[in-house]
Each structure stands twice: as structure tokens, then as C-alpha cells.
Design an enzyme around this catalytic site. Structure first.
Site, PDB file in Angstrom:
ATOM      1  N   GLY A 316      37.383  49.554  39.776  1.00 64.21           N
ATOM      2  CA  GLY A 316      37.748  48.201  40.163  1.00 64.21           C
ATOM      3  C   GLY A 316      36.544  47.458  40.708  1.00 64.21           C
ATOM      4  N   ASP A 317      36.783  46.244  41.202  1.00 61.18           N
ATOM      5  CA  ASP A 317      35.739  45.389  41.759  1.00 61.18           C
ATOM      6  C   ASP A 317      34.610  45.179  40.746  1.00 61.18           C
ATOM      7  OD1 ASP A 317      37.422  45.452  43.900  1.00 61.18           O
ATOM      8  OD2 ASP A 317      36.049  46.393  45.293  1.00 61.18           O
ATOM      9  N   HIS A 318      33.421  45.667  41.038  1.00 58.49           N
ATOM     10  CA  HIS A 318      32.264  45.417  40.157  1.00 58.49           C
ATOM     11  C   HIS A 318      32.173  46.502  39.088  1.00 58.49           C
ATOM     12  CE1 HIS A 318      31.557  43.554  44.073  1.00 58.49           C
ATOM     13  NE2 HIS A 318      30.851  42.644  43.430  1.00 58.49           N
ATOM     14  N   TRP A 319      33.203  46.623  38.292  1.00 62.21           N
ATOM     15  CA  TRP A 319      33.291  47.741  37.336  1.00 62.21           C
ATOM     16  C   TRP A 319      33.203  47.306  35.885  1.00 62.21           C
ATOM     17  CZ3 TRP A 319      37.871  49.624  34.435  1.00 62.21           C
ATOM     18  CH2 TRP A 319      38.845  48.623  34.272  1.00 62.21           C
TER      19      TRP A 319
END
EC number: 2.4.1.211
Length: 723
Positions: A316-319
Site C-alpha cells: 500500500g501507500d507508495h507501492w
């Protein structure tokens, strides 16, 4: 700390400097063997020597504003399209950041705007000449001259992410005041890339007590935009629009051999969300990003291993660009993946990831004030989360579970602490019983769409595990599949185009969604290779299940392109002149035998009618909601929608069995009560019966040889048996 493996282990808990005694207590009560920090918390000095694994969250793209401010040209960027503006005269001024939080983005006035921006006449789809527009830095507007009056115009432009969207979200949700806005820097850029490797080594050396580096993440934020009132304006958990910069795009051009256009990302303002049929250019861009992200992530993982630490990635997030179900991901060399568990589908998003040593699910609720407040009910949320995810765990288990947030808040709810203790014990028991084996699967089912395995278990998911009125009738199918006894795969139309023989390893195909979307195929049905391959698959004995507007696309006298297979067509107005006479529904059918009430089709579908010879199971006011058909040796099932519920899961289960000609195998590892499910692990000589509800249930259980026994279960109870 060392306990019997059935009594301890496989659990991660959060901590903070003001909850050291509570942390030690929960290490024992919950049997935790790992401790983690979280965004907004610090790791206590007193716990650095504790006999448990220590996870430390490492932010590859933020928490270093000094670097970001010193190198503003290497701050991460995002492509944004303005709203549509109508020219009423020959000159038009378009404000770029109207509707966007000024704290979040800043227009990129550094790079060549003529090269990397695009003004489009949306009335004609033509790109406006760069000679006829300019940017007014003072007003933040693009000024277009020589406009065609009453044509619509948009501007696509690059903006810097001057406040990390996830940090912004956390700050808004938790009411953080006075915190410095963390700036997102781009690790792909040359100076930042070199610095990031030095920064990582420094971090590991300064944290010798840390065993696991929990990367958050590699390296681009999913698309998350806020408006001026700090509300979410646009979110796409799979969105690539914040994975761009002129530096990256120039590399892309060299690799693919053609000129990049902002429209490849902007996509008319739809940003290539998963309902859009992906263009060749966007698929090329994704493939390029996967390779480059994996290459750079591997450098960080190699450094981590060099220091004797484990590398874990947060899902998730900066993936964006990691794409865990694609081939490039395993080249990163990660030890583990951890992700948030919102339901069964998101559990399988984690547990099905290949190429890592272990997977971990972070369960809900997150220990944040939005749940843990006076009058809040975290126990209820925890129960729903665990029981929903447990179905999927019993099919494909994660290796660990955990929680995150502010432990201090959770400790104010003793009943919650007690309940999670029981969850931890139950998880360890089921893991020990099923590890190392594949549960019994009665048939092989493939979900067919434009994305295939790239969006495995995330099909119809706009934001992580959140409800959408327009798609819950479809997302429910994926949720049902996450906990049913089938071998489930996700295949794309490209896969079939490449080799239609892949269909020989499939018993039933499911095509679910609205017409002319990536989920049903749209334009792909004009390719005779695709349509004939599916026709042949069913004709020779395969099963086909369509939900919503399967294969929907207006072409050559049909809207439902496999109408002759489904026995169903949609009235779009083009066939009103034809009378329809097949409206009588049968009184009973194998698929609906367990239904206790009218089938819930969710939003359903209007204007669907049956062709001659089709068997209607449900129609409402001369609109078909469920029907079955035979085509050659094969069978098809049509449903207008199927939101997730235990009863609907049974409808789907029976639909799959019927379409695969497997009715006689119904009573094999089966519960007569659809609120109760059976999972068999033949290799381990075990099976379990699980009550998915919050009240007691009575049922008849059928073993693998169809012998049976009656059973009463308590609320949420799971009982294990030897085969």
C-alpha cells in the site's frame, strides 16, 4: 518469551514510548513475538533488548524534509487534469489548481511545460497547438488563445507533491496540529537515488536493535488527491498518475521508441482506473515501471540483507509499480509482505503473493481515535474484520497477523484486549492445522477481465476494501470466491490471445461487471480470436458465469457478445421492434435450492431479456435477473448482480457446480446451512467446520465421502476434526 508454538508467536503488536509496561503485558497475553513502530510513534529505549523481533517502518520517500527542500526538482510529481472549461469566446483562462488542496500540490514550473503539458480540445479530442497557450505563473492559469467558441478544454500538467498524501491523510484523520508537512521525494531521480542508499545504510547502522526493515514502500504513492476542504477528491489504490517525472518519462521513451504524451496517463481524466480498458501505451508504461521499480527496490533489499536484516514491504501507500502478482516482483528478493486486511479479498491480496518467505496481515481496527473513542465499539469492528477474513485465511493463510496504531488507545478498552487475545490463539491453531497443504478444491475457476493476474483479488476495488454503490454487486463475487473451495485464478484477454490452450486448465470462467469496461472486455469482443475461444470453451463442456453485463459491447447486432451462450441479451432500444415471449421462470432449480428468501441481486440490471430456449430462474417485471442456458456440451449461468452475503456465496457455489456439471458432488465437504462452511486439508488429515455468523447455528455436515452428521455451533465457532 519462549512458549509452545501453539501458545505464542505469529503476532505483531505496535508500541510507543508511553506504553512500555502495556507492551510487555500484551507480548505475553497475545503471545506476540514481534513489535513494530507506526507513523506518529517512537520506539521505546526500554524495549530495544526485548526477546521479540523488532520491526521498524522505513519511509523510502518521506521523513527527510531537509533533503527534499534542498532538491525541490527531485520532489515526486503527479499528472493532473483540470476540470472541463467551456470557451465562450476566443480566449479562455483555466485555473490549474482549482479544486485541489494548495497544501498538497504545487504546479511544476521547473520543467519544460511545452514538452510535458498538454491542452486538449475535448470537443474534438485534438491537442491544442503549444503556440496558442501559455502559463501565467502569477495567477496559476493557462491562457488559451484562438479557442473555438463553445468547445470544451482541459489542461494536463505536472505538479509536485509538496505534502505526502498518506501523511496528509493521517494528519487530517487524527487532527494533528502543528506537524511539519512531510514532502515526498522521488527515489528514482539520480541525486536522490544515490542519497537514498547512503540514507538507508545510516538508518540501519543507527538502529542495530531492529530485525526487520518494514519498507513503506517502493517508491510511488497511489493516486490520492484532496480538495481545498481537505476531503478526498480522487483516489485509486492502483493509480499510476503519481509515478511520473520528466526524468522517468525520458527513460520510458528510450525504451519503447515512441514519444510520450500526458494523455497516456491522464486518459480523458479517468487516469486509467481499473474500469478503463488499458491502452497499449499504458500497458507499456506499467511494464516499464515494474522493471525499474523492481531494479531499484532490489538495491535496497540487498543492502538490508548485507546488514543481516530482513526486508518486508508494506502493501500500500507508495507501492505503485511493485505489482506483487507480476513476474518482476520476485526479483526484488523481499523476505516478506505485510498489508492491511479489510475483508477476505484483501486478505487474499496478501496471502496469495508468490516469491516471499512469509506474509502478514494487519488487522482492523487500526488503533486510531476514529474507532477508539468514548462510545466507540472496537470489539464489534474487530469481530467483523476477523470473521470476514477468516474465510479467506482458511483457503490460503497468511503466516502472521498484527495490529497497528496507538497502543495506548487500545488499552483503554479491556474487552477489546480480551477479544484480540482469543483471535491470536485461534489464528495460531488454524495455522498449525493447515500449514503446508492446499485445501480441497472442487473445481478450477478463472475470473476473466482485461487485467488478469495483475489485479488478482483486487478486481472491482477502487479504494482499499471500501464500499461503492456502483460496484458492490460485482465486488461481492470476488469476496465470495476468497473463501470458497475452488482453485481461483485471474486471467486476461491478452492471456487467451497469446495461448487459448490456457482454457484447458480451467473448469469455469467468470466475467463480471458493466459492459464496455475492462472487467467485461468492451472492444476486445470485436476480436474473433477471443470470442471464438470462449465459444469453443463452453461448447466443448466448459462452464461460463456472467454477472451484470458480461461481454457487454455493441457490435454486429449484439450488445451481450456471448448472448447465444448466456441465452440473455440487453434491450438497448435497438431490439424494441422484436417481441419477446420467454418470461416464465421455473419454480425450482439446483442453483436456488438453498435460498431462504428472494435472491439479493444488489443493484441488479435493467432491461435484460431471455432468448428462446433459455431457462429463467428469476425475472422481475419482465427483466431477467437470473437464468441458465446450455451451449453444446457446456453450460452458462447469468446473474444481474451478486453482492456478498453467506446466502449469495451459496448461490455462487451452486452456480459454479451446476455450470461444471458437478451437481452430484454437492455433498462433499459441505454444510447444509450456508452460514456454516467446511474446509478440508486432506494432506494434513484434518478438516474444520466454521460458523461465519454471530449467533449459534445448526447444520448437517457432509464429509468427503458424503457421509454426514448433525452439528450445533456457537457464534463464530470453529471446530477441527481428523479425517
Amino acid at each position: 518469551m519462549k512458549k509452545d508454538t501453539m501458545l505464542a508467536g505469529r503476532v505483531t503488536i505496535p508500541t510507543d514510548v508511553d506504553v512500555v509496561p502495556e507492551t510487555m503485558e500484551l507480548l505475553n497475553r497475545w503471545g506476540a513475538d514481534a513489535i513494530r513502530d507506526c507513523d506518529g510513534t517512537d520506539y521505546p529505549e526500554e524495549l530495544k533488548a526485548v526477546q521479540a523481533k523488532v520491526y521498524s517502518t522505513y519511509y523510502t520517500t518521506r521523513k527527510d524534509n531537509a533533503w527534499a527542500k534542498a532538491h525541490p526538482e527531485e520532489v515526486q510529481q503527479c499528472y493532473i487534469m483540470t476540470s472541463f472549461y467551456t470557451a465562450t469566446e476566443t480566449t479562455l483562462r483555466i485555473p490549474l489548481l482549482k479544486g485541489i488542496a494548495k497544501e498538497l500540490m504545487m504546479v511544476n514550473n521547473y520543467d519544460d511545460k511545452v514538452r510535458w503539458w498538454e491542452v486538449i480540445d475535448r470537443s474534438t479530442a485534438m491537442v491544442v497547438s503549444t503556440d496558442t497557450w501559455s502559463y501565467d505563473k502569477e495567477t496559476g492559469e493557462v491562457i488559451i488563445t484562438n479557442c473555438e467558441p463553445f468547445h470544451n478544454y482541459t489542461v494536463s500538467f505536472l505538479a509536485y507533491l509538496i505534502w505526502d498524501p498518506v501523511h496528509m491523510y493521517n494528519a487530517v484523520v487524527n487532527g494533528w496540529q502543528g506537524v511539519e508537512h512531510q514532502i515526498t521525494f522521488d527515489v528514482r531521480q539520480p541525486k536522490t537515488r544515490e542519497y537514498s542508499m547512503v540514507r538507508l545504510r545510516k538508518f540501519i547502522e543507527e538502529h542495530p536493535y531492529v530485525d526487520v526493515i518494514r519498507y513503506t514502500t517502493f517508491f510511488h504513492q497511489f493516486t490520492l488527491v484532496f480538495d481545498e476542504m481537505m476531503r478526498e477528491k480522487y483516489v485509486d489504490w492502483y493509480g499510476y498518475s503519481a509515478s511520473v517525472s520528466p526524468y522517468i518519462l525520458e527513460q520510458f521513451e528510450k525504451e519503447v521508441g515512441y514519444r510520450f504524451r500526458p494523455e497516456f496517463i491522464i486518459d480523458q481524466g479517468y487516469y486509467n482506473n481499473q474500469y478503463r480498458i488499458p491502452s497499449k501505451e499504458f500497458k507499456d508504461f506499467q511494464a516499464f515501471q515494474r522493471r525499474e521499480v523492481a531494479k531499484l527496490a532490489k538495491e535496497m533489499v540487498d543492502i538490508t540483507h548485507e546488514y543481516g536484516k530482513e526486508a518486508m514491504m508494506f502493501l500500500g501507500d507508495h507501492w505503485i509499480g511493485t505489482e506483487p502478482f507480476m513476474e518482476e516482483f520476485k526479483t526484488i528478493g523481499l523476505d516478506a509482505v505485510v498489508g492491511s486486511v479489510g475483508n477476505g479479498s484483501t486478505l487474499r491480496l496478501i496471502s496469495d503473493i508468490p516469491g516471499v518467505k512469509y506474509t502478514e496481515g494487519r488487522f482492523l481496527p487500526y488503533f486510531f481515535p476514529d474507532t477508539f473513542h468514548e462510545g466507540g465499539d472496537p470489539v464489534k469492528e474487530a469481530k467483523v474484520n476477523w470473521v470476514t477474513a477468516r474465510r479467506a485465511i482458511l483457503r490460503k493463510p497468511i503466516d502472521r497477523i498484527g495490529y497497528g496504531g496507538y497502543l495506548k488507545l487500545a488499552c483503554q478498552f479491556p474487552e477489546f484486549i480480551d477479544y484480540v487475545e482469543s483471535v491470536c490463539n485461534e489464528f495460531r491453531e488454524l495455522y498449525e492445522n493447515i500449514k503446508g497443504t492446499t485445501p480441497f478444491c472442487i473445481k478450477r475457476v478463472a475470473v476473466l477481465n482485461s487485467w488478469g493476474k495483475m489485479r488478482a483479488w483486487g478486481a472491482h476495488m477502487v479504494h482499499h476494501a471500501l464500499y461503492q454503490k456502483q460496484n458492490y454487486s460485482y465486488a461481492g463475487v470476488i469476496e465470495s470466491l476468497s473463501g470458497t473451495p475452488f482453485e481461483v485464478s485471474f486471467i486476461s484477454f491478452d492471456d487467451i490471445k497469446k495461448d487459448k490452450n490456457i482454457l484447458k486448465n480451467i473448469d469455469v470462467i467468470i466475467n463480471v461487471g458493466d459492459g464496455d469496461t475492462a472487467h467485461t472486455g468492451g472492444l476486445v469482443w470485436e476480436d474473433a480470436d477471443i470470442s471464438s475461444a470462449i465459444h469453443q470453451f463452453v461448447y466443448e463442456g466448459g462452464g461460463l458465469i456472467g454477472i451484470g453485463e458480461p461481454t457487454g459491447h455493441q457490435y454486429q447486432g449484439r450488445y451481450i457478445q456471448l448472448a447465444n451462450v448466456f441465452g440473455i441479451e440487453k434491450e438497448t432500444g435497438f431490439t424494441l421492434n422484436y417481441d419477446k415471449y420467454n418470461w416464465d421462470a421455473v419454480e425450482s432449480h439446483f442453483i436456488t435450492e438453498d435460498c431462504t428468501k428472494e435472491v439479493d441481486f444488489g443493484e441488479g440490471k435493467k432491461n435484460m431479456y431471455a432468448l428462446e430456449g433459455t431457462t429463467i430462474l428469476v425475472q422481475m417485471e419482465k427483466e431477467v435477473q437470473m437464468a441458465v442456458n446450455e451451449f453444446g456440451k457446456g453450460r452458462s449461468v447469468y446473474l444481474s448482480g451478486l453482492p456478498y452475503s453467506f446466502e449469495n456465496s451459496r448461490v455462487l457455489y451452486r452456480s459454479i457446480l451446476w455450470s461444471a456439471h458437478e451437481e452430484e458432488n454437492l455433498h462433499k465437504w459441505y454444510s447444509s446451512n450456508f452460514n456454516v462452511e467446511v474446509h478440508a486439508y486432506v494432506k494434513n488429515n484434518k478438516y474444520c467446520v466454521v460458523n461465519n455468523t454471530y449467533e449459534p447455528q445448526n447444520t448437517t455436515i457432509y464429509r468427503g465421502d458424503s457421509s454426514s452428521f448433525d452439528l450445533e455451533l456457537e457464534a463464530n465457532e470453529i471446530i477441527w476434526y481428523e479425517i
